[in-house]
Design a protein around this motif. Structure first.
Motif, short mmCIF file in Angstrom:
data_model
loop_
_atom_site.label_atom_id
_atom_site.label_comp_id
_atom_site.label_asym_id
_atom_site.label_seq_id
_atom_site.Cartn_x
_atom_site.Cartn_y
_atom_site.Cartn_z
N PHE A 25 0.83 -1.21 0.00
CA PHE A 25 0.00 0.00 0.00
C PHE A 25 0.87 1.25 0.00
CE2 PHE A 25 -1.97 3.41 2.42
CZ PHE A 25 -3.15 3.59 1.72
N PHE A 26 1.91 1.21 0.80
CA PHE A 26 2.85 2.31 0.90
C PHE A 26 3.46 2.61 -0.47
CE2 PHE A 26 6.80 3.76 3.55
CZ PHE A 26 6.41 5.09 3.37
N LEU A 27 3.86 1.54 -1.18
CA LEU A 27 4.47 1.69 -2.50
C LEU A 27 3.47 2.32 -3.48
CD1 LEU A 27 6.68 1.18 -4.57
CD2 LEU A 27 5.79 -1.13 -4.88
N ILE A 28 2.23 1.83 -3.43
CA ILE A 28 1.21 2.36 -4.34
C ILE A 28 1.00 3.85 -4.08
CG2 ILE A 28 -1.24 2.29 -4.90
CD1 ILE A 28 -1.15 -0.70 -4.50
N LEU A 29 0.94 4.19 -2.80
CA LEU A 29 0.72 5.60 -2.46
C LEU A 29 1.85 6.47 -3.00
CD1 LEU A 29 -1.51 6.81 -0.29
CD2 LEU A 29 0.58 7.57 0.76
N CYS A 30 3.09 6.01 -2.81
CA CYS A 30 4.24 6.79 -3.28
C CYS A 30 4.28 6.84 -4.80
CB CYS A 30 5.54 6.19 -2.74
SG CYS A 30 5.71 6.38 -0.98
N THR A 31 3.69 5.84 -5.46
CA THR A 31 3.63 5.86 -6.92
C THR A 31 2.57 6.84 -7.40
OG1 THR A 31 4.06 3.50 -6.74
CG2 THR A 31 3.56 4.35 -8.93
N LEU A 32 1.48 6.92 -6.64
CA LEU A 32 0.36 7.76 -7.07
C LEU A 32 0.64 9.25 -6.87
CD1 LEU A 32 -2.82 5.81 -5.92
CD2 LEU A 32 -1.79 5.94 -8.18
N VAL A 33 1.42 9.56 -5.84
CA VAL A 33 1.62 10.98 -5.52
C VAL A 33 2.17 11.78 -6.71
CG1 VAL A 33 3.05 12.54 -4.14
CG2 VAL A 33 1.76 10.74 -3.03
N GLY A 50 6.81 14.63 4.14
CA GLY A 50 5.41 14.58 4.55
C GLY A 50 4.68 13.41 3.92
N ILE A 51 4.92 13.20 2.62
CA ILE A 51 4.24 12.09 1.93
C ILE A 51 4.66 10.76 2.52
CG2 ILE A 51 3.98 10.91 -0.28
CD1 ILE A 51 2.59 13.53 -0.23
N LEU A 52 5.97 10.64 2.78
CA LEU A 52 6.45 9.36 3.32
C LEU A 52 5.85 9.10 4.70
CD1 LEU A 52 10.12 9.61 2.10
CD2 LEU A 52 8.48 7.86 1.46
N TRP A 53 5.76 10.15 5.52
CA TRP A 53 5.17 9.98 6.84
C TRP A 53 3.69 9.64 6.72
CZ3 TRP A 53 5.22 9.37 11.96
CH2 TRP A 53 6.47 9.37 12.57
N LEU A 54 2.99 10.36 5.86
CA LEU A 54 1.56 10.09 5.68
C LEU A 54 1.34 8.68 5.17
CD1 LEU A 54 -0.12 13.23 4.10
CD2 LEU A 54 -0.71 12.07 6.20
N GLY A 55 2.19 8.26 4.22
CA GLY A 55 2.06 6.91 3.69
C GLY A 55 2.25 5.87 4.77
N ALA A 56 3.27 6.06 5.60
CA ALA A 56 3.53 5.12 6.68
C ALA A 56 2.34 5.09 7.65
CB ALA A 56 4.80 5.51 7.41
N LEU A 57 1.80 6.28 7.91
CA LEU A 57 0.69 6.40 8.85
C LEU A 57 -0.55 5.67 8.33
CD1 LEU A 57 0.22 9.74 10.58
CD2 LEU A 57 -1.78 8.65 9.69
N LEU A 58 -0.86 5.89 7.04
CA LEU A 58 -2.06 5.28 6.48
C LEU A 58 -1.86 3.76 6.33
CD1 LEU A 58 -3.02 7.94 3.80
CD2 LEU A 58 -4.09 7.48 5.98
N ALA A 59 -0.66 3.35 5.94
CA ALA A 59 -0.39 1.92 5.82
C ALA A 59 -0.54 1.24 7.18
CB ALA A 59 1.01 1.69 5.26
N CYS A 60 -0.11 1.94 8.21
CA CYS A 60 -0.25 1.44 9.57
C CYS A 60 -1.73 1.32 9.94
CB CYS A 60 0.48 2.39 10.51
SG CYS A 60 0.31 2.02 12.23
N LEU A 61 -2.50 2.33 9.54
CA LEU A 61 -3.93 2.36 9.85
C LEU A 61 -4.67 1.17 9.24
CD1 LEU A 61 -5.95 4.43 11.16
CD2 LEU A 61 -6.44 5.16 8.85
N LEU A 62 -4.24 0.79 8.03
CA LEU A 62 -4.92 -0.27 7.29
C LEU A 62 -5.04 -1.57 8.07
CD1 LEU A 62 -3.79 -0.39 3.57
CD2 LEU A 62 -6.03 0.04 4.53
N SER A 63 -3.97 -1.89 8.79
CA SER A 63 -3.92 -3.21 9.42
C SER A 63 -4.35 -3.18 10.88
CB SER A 63 -2.50 -3.77 9.30
OG SER A 63 -1.58 -2.80 9.72
N LEU A 64 -4.81 -2.01 11.35
CA LEU A 64 -5.11 -1.88 12.78
C LEU A 64 -6.23 -2.81 13.23
CD1 LEU A 64 -4.89 1.90 13.58
CD2 LEU A 64 -3.33 0.08 14.18
N ASP A 65 -7.30 -2.91 12.43
CA ASP A 65 -8.45 -3.66 12.92
C ASP A 65 -8.11 -5.14 13.10
OD1 ASP A 65 -8.16 -3.90 10.25
OD2 ASP A 65 -10.30 -4.14 9.83
#
Lengths: 218, 49, 241
Positions: A25-33, A50-65
């Protein structure tokens, strides 16, 4: 405690455990930016941290549940709650397992994706350091959010609404650390704040998460 | 009518939005309360009957 | 006689029913009085007629923060002493706080447009209020999505506690992140040289009005919640019978 950790790690890395999805997911996000903001180096470079931090944050969020949901479904969470290990300890171990399976791969991948976004070379070590210090707080806060929403049928969206505001201080200090390190070479202040937040979160949030978990298991 | 000068639109928009939001909040509170009271009275009436 | 007697729902209903007319009357008189008086104040030489927005902006902003504090106290009382009225009062206050935050943000944006030349600026105060709004929304959403009332009260109570810490933390993080345009317009600075009496007294009245408005609304909404719970309890009893 160690047994619980190895069990969680084994479950996560097994097929269907979702291991590696975060990095993908992180890779896809960095590709899309670059498609969104343009491939210009001068446009990408200032926003790369900022993008790298946001990507890490969102990728982390994905697997929380997944932290508690699967164990809640098959009833092993009830067993863990009645085990001699205090629930606070269980929460901490689960957050640690989440960090090892999600946070560490992200940190390892971040410099690589930093190249894609033209992150300056001198910022690379600071990116890794800031993520290394900041992401444990993300996993722990995520475990708190997951503990609150574990019994809910549509918890996923609510989980992000609850957890993302809690990520704001970590995100601010994490990106500010990189920015100051590159601009002036002295990232001490944000570094101290970031480490302070992580230390405070790791020390205190397990109690809140365990309290929420007890309510949901009642 | 008092003269608001060149910022008339600004001031009136701010007052308008605030009043709208406040009235909406008050209306919602009162409507929900009335609904709850009616439903409760109905329920209590049924119990007595 | 202690204040804990009001934790009894019946007692609370009786007392709040007696207070409510006064709170409503006070809220209407002070809010309408303060806002209208504010609307009629003369123009500021620098800001022109936009200075009139202060009579909505400042009271709403003040209440937005204070309502969160009240929710925190009510949540703590619920978590420690298990008084249901307290939990319901926190639930009742949240939407009011969210609306107050929204008013502060909206009037601020409208005011900022001619004064700063922009609707929105990532200024620490503005950003903090946006974050506060997010916390309110999360809190309300959590109440709405947990079915069991006691569990919802517990979970939102814990969330309010953690959220308070992080709202405060975000406030200082944001201050660190960006220095802003917003004047440090707390009243202590304004009294004296910053703000003359013709603006100050209507502002005080308006603030009192917003406070009373909150009291009246939170009483009404808490009464609604108590009635809803009693209704649910009666229905459950009927089902069993």
């Amino acid at each position: 405690m160690l047994a619980l950790l190895t069990r969680d790690l084994r479950l996560a890395t097994r097929a269907g455990g979702g291991f590696g999805l975060g990095v993908a997911f992180f890779l896809i996000l960095c590709t899309l930016v670059p498609f969104g903001v343009g491939a210009d180096t001068s446009a990408l470079r200032p926003i790369a941290p900022g993008i790298l931090w946001l990507g890490a944050l969102l990728a982390c969020l994905l697997s929380l549940d997944r932290i508690f949901a699967l164990d809640h479904e098959d009833g092993s969470l009830d067993l863990l709650a009645t085990a001699p290990l205090p629930l606070e300890g269980t929460v901490a171990i689960k957050a640690l397992a989440h960090w090892i399976t999600t946070g560490l791969p992200l940190i390892a991948a971040a410099p690589l994706f930093g190249l894609l976004l033209h992150l300056p070379a001198e910022a690379m070590p600071w990116l890794v350091i800031s993520l290394l210090i900041g992401t444990p707080a993300l996993s722990m806060l995520g475990a708190f959010g997951a503990a609150i929403t574990v019994g809910l049928r549509r918890g996923g969206l609510l989980l992000s609404l609850l957890v993302l505001p809690l990520y704001i201080p970590t995100l601010i200090f994490g990106t500010e650390l990189i920015r100051r390190a590159v601009a002036s070479g002295d990232p001490t202040t944000p570094l101290v704040f970031l480490a302070g937040i992580t230390a405070g979160v790791v020390a205190l949030i397990p109690f809140a998460a365990a309290a929420a978990l007890r309510v949901n298991l009642r | 009518m008092i003269d608001l000068g060149k910022y008339a639109g600004t001031v009136l928009a701010a007052y308008g939005i605030s009043v709208l939001l406040l009235v909406g909040l008050v209306w919602h509170s009162i409507a929900a309360n009335t609904r709850a009271r009616r439903a409760l009275e109905k329920q209590e009436g049924r119990k007595d009957a | 006689m202690s204040i804990w007697e009001y934790a009894n729902p019946v007692k609370f209903m009786r007392t709040s029913g007696a207070i409510l007319p006064f709170a409503v009357a006070g809220a209407v008189v002070c809010t309408v009085g303060g806002v209208v008086w504010g609307f009629l104040t003369p123009d500021d030489f620098r800001q022109g007629s936009t200075v009139k927005i202060v009579f909505l902006h400042v009271p709403a902003a003040m209440m937005a923060i204070n309502i969160w504090v009240m929710m925190l106290v009510a949540s703590l009382i619920w978590l420690i002493r298990r008084h249901h009225v307290s939990a319901l009062a926190a639930k009742a206050a949240a939407p009011i706080g969210a609306v107050m935050t929204l008013i502060a943000l909206a009037t601020g944006a409208i005011w900022g447009q001619p004064m700063w030349g922009t609707w929105w600026e990532w200024d620490p105060r503005l950003t903090s209020f946006l974050i506060l709004l997010l916390f309110y929304l999360g809190y309300i959403a959590l109440w709405a999505s947990v079915e069991d009332v006691d569990s919802a009260a517990d979970l939102t109570g814990v969330l309010c506690l953690v959220g308070s810490v992080f709202a405060l933390l975000s406030r200082y993080a944001v201050l660190f992140w960006n220095q802003g345009l917003h004047q440090g317009a707390s009243l202590s600075v304004q009294s004296g040289e910053r703000m003359s009496a013709i603006y100050r007294y209507p502002l005080y009245l308006s603030m009192l009005g917003f406070l009373l408005l909150f009291v009246a609304l939170v009483l009404i909404r808490t009464r609604t919640e108590i009635r809803r719970r009693r209704l649910a309890a009666l229905q459950a009893r009927e089902m069993r019978a």
